[in-house]
Design a protein around this motif. Structure first.
Motif, PDB file in Angstrom:
ATOM      1  N   ALA A 259      -2.125  -7.789  17.569  1.00  0.00           N
ATOM      2  CA  ALA A 259      -0.706  -8.060  17.783  1.00  0.00           C
ATOM      3  C   ALA A 259      -0.395  -8.416  19.228  1.00  0.00           C
ATOM      4  CB  ALA A 259       0.122  -6.850  17.354  1.00  0.00           C
ATOM      5  N   ASP A 260      -1.241  -7.994  20.167  1.00  0.00           N
ATOM      6  CA  ASP A 260      -1.004  -8.313  21.578  1.00  0.00           C
ATOM      7  C   ASP A 260      -1.487  -9.711  21.959  1.00  0.00           C
ATOM      8  OD1 ASP A 260      -3.756  -8.083  21.662  1.00  0.00           O
ATOM      9  OD2 ASP A 260      -3.788  -6.313  22.964  1.00  0.00           O
ATOM     10  N   GLY A 261      -2.017 -10.460  20.976  1.00  0.00           N
ATOM     11  CA  GLY A 261      -2.432 -11.840  21.222  1.00  0.00           C
ATOM     12  C   GLY A 261      -3.925 -12.027  21.416  1.00  0.00           C
ATOM     13  N   GLN A 262      -4.676 -10.950  21.592  1.00  0.00           N
ATOM     14  CA  GLN A 262      -6.120 -11.081  21.757  1.00  0.00           C
ATOM     15  C   GLN A 262      -6.792 -11.287  20.398  1.00  0.00           C
ATOM     16  OE1 GLN A 262      -7.126  -7.453  24.102  1.00  0.00           O
ATOM     17  NE2 GLN A 262      -7.806  -8.910  25.666  1.00  0.00           N
ATOM     18  N   SER A 263      -7.827 -12.126  20.397  1.00  0.00           N
ATOM     19  CA  SER A 263      -8.575 -12.405  19.175  1.00  0.00           C
ATOM     20  C   SER A 263     -10.067 -12.319  19.476  1.00  0.00           C
ATOM     21  CB  SER A 263      -8.241 -13.798  18.641  1.00  0.00           C
ATOM     22  OG  SER A 263      -6.882 -13.878  18.260  1.00  0.00           O
ATOM     23  N   TYR A 264     -10.807 -11.719  18.543  1.00  0.00           N
ATOM     24  CA  TYR A 264     -12.247 -11.550  18.702  1.00  0.00           C
ATOM     25  C   TYR A 264     -12.963 -12.036  17.439  1.00  0.00           C
ATOM     26  CZ  TYR A 264     -10.988  -8.559  22.597  1.00  0.00           C
ATOM     27  OH  TYR A 264     -10.453  -8.081  23.786  1.00  0.00           O
ATOM     28  N   ALA A 265     -13.962 -12.886  17.641  1.00  0.00           N
ATOM     29  CA  ALA A 265     -14.816 -13.311  16.540  1.00  0.00           C
ATOM     30  C   ALA A 265     -15.957 -12.323  16.396  1.00  0.00           C
ATOM     31  CB  ALA A 265     -15.358 -14.707  16.793  1.00  0.00           C
ATOM     32  N   VAL A 266     -16.308 -12.024  15.154  1.00  0.00           N
ATOM     33  CA  VAL A 266     -17.352 -11.043  14.863  1.00  0.00           C
ATOM     34  C   VAL A 266     -18.304 -11.635  13.827  1.00  0.00           C
ATOM     35  CG1 VAL A 266     -17.850  -8.708  14.032  1.00  0.00           C
ATOM     36  CG2 VAL A 266     -15.687  -9.177  15.229  1.00  0.00           C
ATOM     37  N   ALA A 267     -19.597 -11.518  14.080  1.00  0.00           N
ATOM     38  CA  ALA A 267     -20.607 -11.883  13.083  1.00  0.00           C
ATOM     39  C   ALA A 267     -21.590 -10.735  12.964  1.00  0.00           C
ATOM     40  CB  ALA A 267     -21.331 -13.162  13.475  1.00  0.00           C
ATOM     41  N   ALA A 268     -21.782 -10.266  11.741  1.00  0.00           N
ATOM     42  CA  ALA A 268     -22.772  -9.218  11.471  1.00  0.00           C
ATOM     43  C   ALA A 268     -23.655  -9.701  10.332  1.00  0.00           C
ATOM     44  CB  ALA A 268     -22.078  -7.909  11.097  1.00  0.00           C
ATOM     45  N   LEU A 269     -24.911 -10.000  10.648  1.00  0.00           N
ATOM     46  CA  LEU A 269     -25.882 -10.476   9.668  1.00  0.00           C
ATOM     47  C   LEU A 269     -26.959  -9.406   9.544  1.00  0.00           C
ATOM     48  CD1 LEU A 269     -26.320 -14.153  10.973  1.00  0.00           C
ATOM     49  CD2 LEU A 269     -24.478 -13.194   9.570  1.00  0.00           C
ATOM     50  N   THR A 270     -27.157  -8.863   8.347  1.00  0.00           N
ATOM     51  CA  THR A 270     -28.094  -7.750   8.210  1.00  0.00           C
ATOM     52  C   THR A 270     -28.982  -7.898   6.981  1.00  0.00           C
ATOM     53  OG1 THR A 270     -26.718  -6.296   6.814  1.00  0.00           O
ATOM     54  CG2 THR A 270     -26.332  -6.226   9.202  1.00  0.00           C
ATOM     55  N   ALA A 271     -30.120  -7.224   7.050  1.00  0.00           N
ATOM     56  CA  ALA A 271     -31.037  -7.104   5.921  1.00  0.00           C
ATOM     57  C   ALA A 271     -31.390  -5.632   5.771  1.00  0.00           C
ATOM     58  CB  ALA A 271     -32.297  -7.935   6.161  1.00  0.00           C
ATOM     59  N   SER A 272     -31.437  -5.169   4.517  1.00  0.00           N
ATOM     60  CA  SER A 272     -31.689  -3.759   4.254  1.00  0.00           C
ATOM     61  C   SER A 272     -33.153  -3.512   3.904  1.00  0.00           C
ATOM     62  CB  SER A 272     -30.801  -3.279   3.099  1.00  0.00           C
ATOM     63  OG  SER A 272     -31.099  -1.939   2.766  1.00  0.00           O
ATOM     64  N   ARG A 273     -33.640  -2.336   4.258  1.00  0.00           N
ATOM     65  CA  ARG A 273     -34.977  -1.899   3.860  1.00  0.00           C
ATOM     66  C   ARG A 273     -34.915  -1.028   2.610  1.00  0.00           C
ATOM     67  NH1 ARG A 273     -34.827  -0.313   9.235  1.00  0.00           N
ATOM     68  NH2 ARG A 273     -34.889   1.891   8.601  1.00  0.00           N
ATOM     69  N   VAL A 274     -33.716  -0.791   2.090  1.00  0.00           N
ATOM     70  CA  VAL A 274     -33.521   0.107   0.951  1.00  0.00           C
ATOM     71  C   VAL A 274     -33.394  -0.714  -0.332  1.00  0.00           C
ATOM     72  CG1 VAL A 274     -32.071   1.905  -0.052  1.00  0.00           C
ATOM     73  CG2 VAL A 274     -32.338   1.756   2.447  1.00  0.00           C
ATOM     74  N   PRO A 275     -34.248  -0.511  -1.323  1.00  0.00           N
ATOM     75  CA  PRO A 275     -34.201  -1.315  -2.552  1.00  0.00           C
ATOM     76  C   PRO A 275     -33.122  -0.834  -3.515  1.00  0.00           C
ATOM     77  CG  PRO A 275     -36.011   0.234  -2.690  1.00  0.00           C
ATOM     78  CD  PRO A 275     -35.405   0.416  -1.316  1.00  0.00           C
TER      79      PRO A 275
END
Length: 306
Positions: A259-275
């Motif tokens: 709301a204060d005008g700041q904007s942040y781009a976020v990328a989270a790319l993950t792979a799991s070891r849990v089947p």
């Protein structure tokens, strides 16, 4: 806490949750960023539907494609858990191009995406990205191939076997016998490449303003909000994003507008070891990690690049 410590703690949190991955957060006004493994390519899964939307909308703005054009779409008739929208339809439908964009991007409907790929094939999407000077995202195949994996060959009680194959068969060079998981054959992108795309959509760039505004709106209407959204949505912020899921891969890219005008781009790319197909704890950890990097950057501390 130093940036190096924040990054180290973030890596440790992912590891404890059975994940490895790449995360990047960028202030869209200053360009300051914090993250790790930001240039490592990952199979993009449904994240490819964002550059697809950009390419379709760029053609619309140039008058090469009518957004009201009706498209006859065959039913997906998929009964396995996961796919949405037309993917689960039992009967043919006639849908306008612009409505297919909503289904593809906001609902993550792969049948709708493939109807758009019929109009703008993968190589044309790749060409559009090059024209817009957006590097690092490879678009090689249609979205429907994402549902043609070993998981569809097992019953509900055996889906863990498909995840075991996905986890155990990867090579040191990120090759894989499952084509959708092989970075030399799959649609791919790095955390940095997707943040660059988000940056171009949220701030003036070579992308037409009408295209950018429409993609921002479609991502704002994203229905899949179980991953990073809980940590970025509030009365004082708006989270606009796209998820990507394929076997053991869990991704999300988006922008938080405060709301204060700041904007942040976020990328989270993950792979799991849990089947396991359902891993709500892992997704909560992804959000915690991304939020910790965002909060550190938002305090004004010097950025860290890892």
């Amino acid at each position: 806490m130093s940036a190096a410590t924040v990054v180290r703690n973030a890596r440790d949190l992912l590891d404890e949750a059975g994940l490895h991955g790449a995360v990047l957060v960028r202030d869209l006004d200053t360009g300051a960023e914090i993250g790790f493994d930001t240039d490592t390519p990952y199979p993009a899964a449904s994240l490819v539907k964002v550059p697809l939307a950009v390419a379709v909308l760029e053609r619309i703005t140039r008058g090469e494609l009518d957004p009201a054009r009706p498209v006859d779409v065959p039913p997906g008739r998929i009964t396995a858990p996961g796919p949405t929208g037309l993917s689960r339809f039992r009967h043919p439908a006639r849908i306008a191009v612009e409505d297919l964009l909503y289904l593809s991007t906001s609902v993550s409907d792969s049948v709708a995406a493939d109807a758009l790929f019929d109009l703008v094939p993968p190589d044309a999407v790749a060409t559009e990205l090059r024209r817009l000077r957006l590097d690092g995202i490879a678009v090689r195949h249609r979205a429907g191939e994402l549902v043609d994996t070993p998981a569809e060959r097992f019953g509900p009680d055996e889906v863990h076997l498909a995840h075991s194959l996905a986890i155990g068969a990867v090579t040191p060079g990120q090759g894989h016998p499952v084509a959708q998981l092989d970075v030399t054959r799959a649609n791919t992108g790095s955390a940095r490449a997707f943040v660059d795309l988000l940056h171009a959509l949220w701030r003036p760039s070579a992308i037409h303003p009408a295209t950018a505004a429409r993609v921002r709106a479609l991502m704002g209407d994203n229905l899949h909000r179980q991953r990073l959204a809980p940590d970025f949505t509030s009365d004082a912020s708006r989270w606009s994003a796209k998820t990507g899921t394929l076997l053991h891969l869990r991704h999300e890219v988006g922008v938080v507008d405060h709301a204060d005008g700041q904007s942040y781009a976020v990328a989270a790319l993950t792979a799991s070891r849990v089947p396991a197909a359902a891993q709500p704890g892992s997704e909560a950890t992804m959000a915690q990690v991304a939020r910790s990097l965002h909060d550190h950057l938002r305090t004004g501390t010097l950025p860290w690049w890892g």
